[in-house]
Design a protein around this motif. Structure first.
Motif, short mmCIF file in Angstrom:
data_model
loop_
_atom_site.label_atom_id
_atom_site.label_comp_id
_atom_site.label_asym_id
_atom_site.label_seq_id
_atom_site.Cartn_x
_atom_site.Cartn_y
_atom_site.Cartn_z
N ARG A 176 0.76 -1.24 -0.06
CA ARG A 176 0.05 0.13 0.00
C ARG A 176 0.76 1.10 0.19
O ARG A 176 0.57 2.12 -0.70
N ASP A 180 0.87 4.29 -2.75
CA ASP A 180 0.58 5.62 -2.51
C ASP A 180 1.73 6.27 -3.02
O ASP A 180 1.56 7.44 -3.35
N GLU A 225 -11.54 -8.15 -1.21
CA GLU A 225 -11.59 -7.05 -0.08
C GLU A 225 -10.20 -6.72 -0.04
O GLU A 225 -9.95 -5.36 0.31
N ALA A 228 -9.14 -4.54 -2.86
CA ALA A 228 -9.77 -3.14 -2.84
C ALA A 228 -9.12 -2.34 -1.81
O ALA A 228 -9.10 -1.02 -1.93
N GLY A 229 -8.66 -2.80 -0.83
CA GLY A 229 -7.58 -2.13 0.17
C GLY A 229 -6.59 -1.37 -0.26
O GLY A 229 -6.23 -0.12 0.15
N ASP A 232 -7.83 1.75 -1.95
CA ASP A 232 -8.63 2.46 -1.33
C ASP A 232 -8.09 4.11 -1.55
O ASP A 232 -6.97 4.43 -1.70
N GLY A 233 -9.02 5.14 -1.84
CA GLY A 233 -8.68 6.35 -1.94
C GLY A 233 -8.65 6.78 -3.53
O GLY A 233 -8.92 7.98 -3.87
#
Length: 272
Positions: A176, A180, A225, A228-229, A232-233
């Motif tokens: 993540r 990001d 799920e 999707a995490g 996210d955003g």
């Protein structure tokens, strides 16, 4: 392609005794740029999941459809990380068939991909492509590379392509945070294209066999799920997170394969 003094050439860096994801994927797609270790690994996966070659093909078709979709939306810049060994209809070929001015930066850490990089650099005269020998786990190196900056204008929308690569980034490696960092470098109106293996549709006995082939722990399947995490955003483009075989596949051969046979989720998401 040049190397600094003391660095190994692309050929010298290839370890033919250890399977590599890019070469194994090439084998599953029916390619010839692989070695015995890659074929043995691919065959072991196929023994556990007989439809794995279908899954590889459907994932490749997902890449083609998403690139066409984004090029038709006016996106003319692509950052394709985890490129893999060149094959038919690479990202720049699909994009430049729609927009000859499209620019593509390819990134991969497999030296055999580097050895074949000329095929990735065969751009239209109006467009441009380049290849970076780098790893997704080092986003700063990718973003700071002068060839990326010379090829892409990061003040204009870019499509970040992460097709069949995130499942090689373990949770302890911060997938993540990597995503990001890359997204933070892109302007509003950019897109992220990602596909990810999932075992959520498979029976336990198949999952157990696949896990047995993941002894080094390098591979990490994730549920819808969990996938999707990672996104996210971002603003998911319809139809959201679905099997790669179902993503805007109305024009694909019918009937479409089952989600169980493919076991690959895919999505396109917009950077707000």
């Amino acid at each position: 392609m040049t190397f600094r003094s003391g660095e190994l050439s692309a050929t010298d860096r290839i370890d033919t005794t250890v399977a590599h994801p890019a070469r194994r994927y090439n084998y599953l797609l029916g390619g010839k740029d692989n070695f015995a270790a890659d074929r043995q690994s691919g065959d072991a996966l196929a023994a556990a999941m007989p439809t794995i070659r279908l899954a590889a093909v459907e994932n490749r078709m997902f890449l083609h459809r998403t690139v066409r979709f984004l090029a038709q939306q006016g996106v003319s810049q692509f950052l394709d990380i985890g490129t893999g060994i060149p094959t038919a209809d690479n990202t720049h070929e699909v994009a430049q068939a729609i927009d000859p001015t499209a620019r593509v930066v390819y990134v991969d850490n497999d030296p055999i991909v580097l050895a074949h990089a000329r095929a990735l650099l065969n751009s239209t005269p109006e467009g441009r492509t380049t290849y970076l020998d780098a790893d997704l786990r080092d986003p700063e190196r990718i973003l700071a590379h002068p060839d990326l900056r010379a090829t892409l204008d990061l003040t204009r929308p870019v499509a970040l392509m992460l097709v069949a690569i995130l499942h090689f980034i373990r949770d302890d490696e911060g997938p993540r945070s990597i995503l990001d960092r890359l997204v933070a470098a892109l302007p509003s109106g950019s897109y992220v294209v990602a596909s990810h293996v999932t075992w959520e549709y498979l029976p336990p006995e198949v999952t157990a066999k696949l896990e047995a082939n993941n002894q080094d722990g390098r591979f990490q399947a994730r549920t819808s799920e969990q996938f999707a995490g990672l996104l996210d955003g971002l603003e998911l483009v319809e139809p959201g997170i679905v099997s790669v075989s179902r993503w805007r596949a109305d024009d694909a051969p019918q009937p479409r394969p089952s989600v169980r046979d493919v076991s690959f989720n895919g999505a396109v998401a917009r950077v707000r």
